[in-house]
Design an enzyme around this catalytic site. Sequence first.
Site, mmCIF file in Angstrom:
data_model
loop_
_atom_site.group_PDB
_atom_site.id
_atom_site.type_symbol
_atom_site.label_atom_id
_atom_site.label_comp_id
_atom_site.label_asym_id
_atom_site.label_seq_id
_atom_site.Cartn_x
_atom_site.Cartn_y
_atom_site.Cartn_z
ATOM 1 N N CYS A 109 9.659 -14.638 -16.045
ATOM 2 C CA CYS A 109 9.386 -14.189 -17.420
ATOM 3 C C CYS A 109 10.557 -14.437 -18.379
ATOM 4 O O CYS A 109 10.419 -14.239 -19.578
ATOM 5 C CB CYS A 109 8.987 -12.722 -17.418
ATOM 6 S SG CYS A 109 7.646 -12.394 -16.273
ATOM 7 N N HIS A 233 10.126 -9.980 -24.119
ATOM 8 C CA HIS A 233 9.062 -10.318 -23.166
ATOM 9 C C HIS A 233 8.012 -9.206 -23.210
ATOM 10 O O HIS A 233 8.337 -8.024 -23.207
ATOM 11 C CB HIS A 233 9.667 -10.447 -21.761
ATOM 12 C CG HIS A 233 8.654 -10.506 -20.682
ATOM 13 N ND1 HIS A 233 7.519 -11.294 -20.773
ATOM 14 C CD2 HIS A 233 8.572 -9.872 -19.476
ATOM 15 C CE1 HIS A 233 6.798 -11.142 -19.680
ATOM 16 N NE2 HIS A 233 7.414 -10.281 -18.881
ATOM 17 N N ASN A 263 0.480 -9.261 -20.036
ATOM 18 C CA ASN A 263 1.744 -9.922 -19.684
ATOM 19 C C ASN A 263 1.459 -11.350 -19.214
ATOM 20 O O ASN A 263 0.860 -11.545 -18.162
ATOM 21 C CB ASN A 263 2.424 -9.103 -18.576
ATOM 22 C CG ASN A 263 3.715 -9.735 -18.083
ATOM 23 O OD1 ASN A 263 4.014 -10.880 -18.388
ATOM 24 N ND2 ASN A 263 4.464 -8.984 -17.306
HETATM 25 O O1 UT7 Z 1 6.825 -9.375 -16.294
HETATM 26 C C1 UT7 Z 1 7.561 -8.942 -15.187
HETATM 27 C C2 UT7 Z 1 8.129 -7.656 -15.416
HETATM 28 N N1 UT7 Z 1 7.196 -6.587 -15.085
HETATM 29 C C3 UT7 Z 1 7.353 -5.420 -15.675
HETATM 30 O O2 UT7 Z 1 8.192 -5.292 -16.521
HETATM 31 C C4 UT7 Z 1 6.513 -4.239 -15.211
HETATM 32 C C5 UT7 Z 1 7.348 -2.985 -15.309
HETATM 33 N N2 UT7 Z 1 6.662 -1.783 -14.823
HETATM 34 C C6 UT7 Z 1 5.627 -1.227 -15.504
HETATM 35 O O3 UT7 Z 1 5.187 -1.733 -16.510
HETATM 36 C C7 UT7 Z 1 5.108 0.111 -15.005
HETATM 37 O O4 UT7 Z 1 5.935 0.571 -13.958
HETATM 38 C C8 UT7 Z 1 3.631 0.060 -14.507
HETATM 39 C C9 UT7 Z 1 2.699 -0.139 -15.682
HETATM 40 C C10 UT7 Z 1 3.453 -1.042 -13.487
HETATM 41 C C11 UT7 Z 1 3.266 1.399 -13.864
HETATM 42 O O5 UT7 Z 1 3.514 2.465 -14.785
HETATM 43 P P1 UT7 Z 1 4.310 3.763 -14.323
HETATM 44 O O6 UT7 Z 1 4.370 4.651 -15.494
HETATM 45 O O7 UT7 Z 1 5.596 3.299 -13.709
HETATM 46 O O8 UT7 Z 1 3.318 4.383 -13.280
HETATM 47 P P2 UT7 Z 1 3.591 4.812 -11.752
HETATM 48 O O9 UT7 Z 1 3.579 3.628 -10.869
HETATM 49 O O10 UT7 Z 1 4.757 5.744 -11.701
HETATM 50 O O11 UT7 Z 1 2.312 5.678 -11.471
HETATM 51 C C12 UT7 Z 1 2.065 6.936 -12.136
HETATM 52 C C13 UT7 Z 1 0.745 7.482 -11.664
HETATM 53 C C14 UT7 Z 1 0.617 7.516 -10.141
HETATM 54 O O12 UT7 Z 1 -0.201 8.645 -9.803
HETATM 55 P P3 UT7 Z 1 0.465 10.017 -9.299
HETATM 56 O O13 UT7 Z 1 1.252 9.642 -8.081
HETATM 57 O O14 UT7 Z 1 1.321 10.489 -10.441
HETATM 58 O O15 UT7 Z 1 -0.717 10.876 -9.032
HETATM 59 C C15 UT7 Z 1 -0.127 6.257 -9.821
HETATM 60 O O16 UT7 Z 1 -0.848 6.334 -8.613
HETATM 61 O O17 UT7 Z 1 -0.309 6.635 -12.116
HETATM 62 C C16 UT7 Z 1 -1.063 6.144 -11.009
HETATM 63 N N3 UT7 Z 1 -1.431 4.768 -11.302
HETATM 64 C C17 UT7 Z 1 -2.539 4.411 -11.946
HETATM 65 N N4 UT7 Z 1 -3.559 5.141 -12.419
HETATM 66 C C18 UT7 Z 1 -4.555 4.483 -13.048
HETATM 67 C C19 UT7 Z 1 -0.714 3.629 -11.031
HETATM 68 N N5 UT7 Z 1 -1.373 2.560 -11.493
HETATM 69 C C20 UT7 Z 1 -2.499 3.014 -12.063
HETATM 70 C C21 UT7 Z 1 -3.564 2.388 -12.721
HETATM 71 N N6 UT7 Z 1 -4.569 3.164 -13.200
HETATM 72 N N7 UT7 Z 1 -3.618 1.052 -12.899
#
Ligand code: UT7
Length: 307
Positions: A109, A233, A263
């Site tokens: 990226c 990005h 993305n």
């Molecule tokens: O281009 C390359 C670079 N990539 C990036 O920069 C990506 C960077 N990371 C992110 O954008 C974020 O970390 C994500 C969007 C991937 C995830 O967001 P987050 O706020 O870090 O969520 P998380 O993984 O901490 O999950 C929070 C909660 C969890 O549930 P509990 O454990 O709190 O009950 C997950 O299981 O959200 C849940 N969850 C979802 N729920 C609905 C994780 N993914 C999803 C989903 N839909 N798609």
Amino acid sequence: MSGTSIVGWGMSLPDKVVTNFDLEKVLDTNNDWIIERTGIRQRHLGGSTESLATTAVSEALKVADLDLDSYGGLILATTTPDKTTPGTSALIHKNLGISGFAFDINAACAGFIYSFVVGHQLVKSMNKPIVIVGSDTLSRITDMTDRSTAILLADGAGSLIISPSDADDCLLGFDLQVDGNLEEILYCDLGGYLKMNGKEVFKRAVRAAEKSTTKVIEESGYTMADIKLLVPHQANQRIMDTLCDRLKIPYERCASVIEETGNTSSASIPLALVDAIKKNRLKAGDLVLMTGFGAGMTWGSALLKWG
Ligand code: UT7
């Protein structure tokens, strides 16, 4: 002509639009969660890296309106080449009928920033215009049953043309970095799907982008208050908002298309920049700060003077 200018720009998105509501039907996710956590409402999926890039560059060539035989070459930033070999850049080059070289750069990226910096040096040394294009079809390496990546990743292409000119250089400063020790937080094995530790990438992306942009600004003798447009990005709206907060750049000076595009890796920075250009957000002399981060982990920033 001792300086350089950006003289062409273009973009391309596949016709097929997939909304969050479409994803709700096939994944354990929902529209509210995706918008709140990422800022994405929809994404475009389909096409090939070659076809998307060819459309984006064709548009840029029309804007530049230069003799096709005058080009020094083309650099393609991509994480998703269509073939192992030849480089996808060779096929795009053939479609366009321009002169000169063609090669691919894979810096994930951050690839568009890497390509822009390399391309700019080649414009200076060859005294010829160079095409830079970022094109990715991430849907081909996305596991559509994995909600942590399927909601984020998408397809698209964006292009700029840098040409020798009588103006000052359009590239005022840059920073390019990599830390291969961080491979495991974001990678895709040959023939496999992209794997990501989202939380870890998020944290490191914000830190890297903050440090890198600050370094470029300090070294070039400007301040963040001088920046007319920040083009980060397009990975997550929350990353862009956090970056604006840390750099003290007002949100309205940040280019964002993530809501509509998701993305698109190497394409995301040029898509956001070309969108801003088409909306007449830039005037001659404006400073534009681009910053990208991704698998590698690679990151980098470039400071541009518009016009
Ligand atoms: O281009 C390359 C670079 N990539 C990036 O920069 C990506 C960077 N990371 C992110 O954008 C974020 O970390 C994500 C969007 C991937 C995830 O967001 P987050 O706020 O870090 O969520 P998380 O993984 O901490 O999950 C929070 C909660 C969890 O549930 P509990 O454990 O709190 O009950 C997950 O299981 O959200 C849940 N969850 C979802 N729920 C609905 C994780 N993914 C999803 C989903 N839909 N798609």
